[in-house]
Design a protein around this motif. Structure first.
Motif, short mmCIF file in Angstrom:
data_model
loop_
_atom_site.label_atom_id
_atom_site.label_comp_id
_atom_site.label_asym_id
_atom_site.label_seq_id
_atom_site.Cartn_x
_atom_site.Cartn_y
_atom_site.Cartn_z
N THR A 1 -8.39 -2.18 2.34
CA THR A 1 -7.76 -0.87 2.78
C THR A 1 -8.05 -0.43 4.24
N GLN A 2 -7.09 0.03 4.82
CA GLN A 2 -7.37 0.48 6.30
C GLN A 2 -7.54 2.20 6.16
N TYR A 3 -8.35 2.50 6.82
CA TYR A 3 -8.57 4.11 6.83
C TYR A 3 -8.13 4.73 7.99
N PHE A 4 -7.30 5.69 7.93
CA PHE A 4 -6.64 6.14 9.11
C PHE A 4 -7.31 7.55 9.65
N GLY A 5 -7.05 7.74 11.12
CA GLY A 5 -7.70 8.85 11.72
C GLY A 5 -6.48 9.73 11.57
N PHE B 1 -1.94 6.69 15.70
CA PHE B 1 -2.88 6.40 14.80
C PHE B 1 -3.89 5.37 15.05
N TYR C 1 0.20 5.14 1.24
CA TYR C 1 -0.45 6.21 1.80
C TYR C 1 0.40 7.64 1.77
N ILE D 1 6.20 4.09 11.07
CA ILE D 1 4.93 3.42 11.88
C ILE D 1 4.96 2.27 12.11
N PHE E 1 -5.39 6.86 1.75
CA PHE E 1 -4.94 5.99 0.86
C PHE E 1 -4.68 6.41 -0.32
N PHE F 1 0.73 -1.13 0.02
CA PHE F 1 0.01 0.05 0.01
C PHE F 1 0.72 1.45 -0.01
N LEU G 1 -3.35 9.63 7.61
CA LEU G 1 -2.92 8.95 6.23
C LEU G 1 -4.08 8.77 5.26
N PHE H 1 4.07 7.31 2.73
CA PHE H 1 4.47 5.92 3.30
C PHE H 1 4.00 4.86 2.56
N LEU I 1 4.19 13.91 2.89
CA LEU I 1 4.98 12.82 3.41
C LEU I 1 4.26 11.44 3.05
N GLN J 1 0.37 11.48 3.60
CA GLN J 1 -0.24 12.24 4.68
C GLN J 1 0.16 13.89 4.63
#
Lengths: 109, 115
Positions: free
Chosen positions: B103-107, B91, A36, B43, A46, A34, A44, A90, A88, A38
């Motif tokens: 897919t992971q969705y981040f805060g 996070f 991501y 991370i 996607f 993946f 982050l 990742f 940024l 930021q």
């Protein structure tokens, strides 16, 4: 130990030029990779992912990445950089829950 | 659709104090993850909930960290007592389906500073 490496802390690109942000991985089995991004004071977001199938993956905002199994790489690319792409980035192998350290992209006008 | 939210956005505490971070995942997402980024490094995964159960807590650094997800909705991460090395950005992420291909969705993260 399994890992994801982003060899460049920062990448500088002139607006309008192509950009590449590098990512290599060392994980057992097939990686789920993946990217991501930021932006300042944001979470982050996607961009794209490779699970299986076509090695060239297209994502949001005109970004794409190519999965290269022989080189264990998943570099992020964009044909023409925008100043607004500065952020940024990742890379992650999420089936192993491993992230790279991040690469700061700076696009100059 | 609301995204993943985290509270507070920033927290500054003294060594030895207790802090509780909260994460509200996207509605309907059974999978909830906690991560931490320390000192601009990578991370790092902390733990993974599926509904209210801890699926994987292999990344939790020590027993000063306690994560809960009562009722399978929001989650809290408590650090007690906090140490200097706990400073970083925490996070939270959520995903709908099981399996790591989702897919992971981040805060936006919680920036924790321990003085």
């Amino acid at each position: 130990a399994q890992s994801v490496a982003q060899p460049e802390d920062q990448v500088n690109v002139a607006e309008g030029n192509p950009l590449t942000v590098k990512c290599t991985y060392s994980v057992s089995g097939n990686p789920y990779l993946f990217w991501y991004v930021q932006y300042p004071n944001r979470g982050l977001q996607f961009l794209l992912k490779y699970i299986t199938g076509d090695n060239l993956v297209k994502g949001s905002y005109g970004f794409e990445a190519e999965f290269n199994k022989s080189q264990t790489s998943f570099h992020l690319k964009k044909p023409s950089a925008l100043v607004s792409d500065s952020a940024l980035y990742f890379c992650a192998a999420l089936n192993k829950l491993i992230f790279g350290a991040g690469t700061r992209l700076a696009v100059h006008p | 659709e609301a995204g993943v939210t985290q509270f507070p956005s920033h927290s500054v505490i003294e060594k030895g104090q207790t802090v509780t971070l909260r994460c509200d995942p996207i509605s309907g997402h059974d999978n909830l993850y906690w991560y931490r980024r320390v000192m601009g490094k990578e991370i790092k995964f902390l733990l993974h909930f599926v509904k209210e159960s801890k699926q994987d807590e292999s990344g939790m650094p020590n027993n000063r960290f306690l994560a809960e997800r009562t009722g399978g909705t929001y989650s809290t991460l408590k650090v007690q007592p906090a140490e200097l090395e706990d400073s970083g950005v925490y996070f939270c992420a959520s995903s709908q389906f099981s399996g790591r291909r989702d897919t992971q969705y981040f805060g936006p993260g919680t920036r924790l500073t321990v003085l």
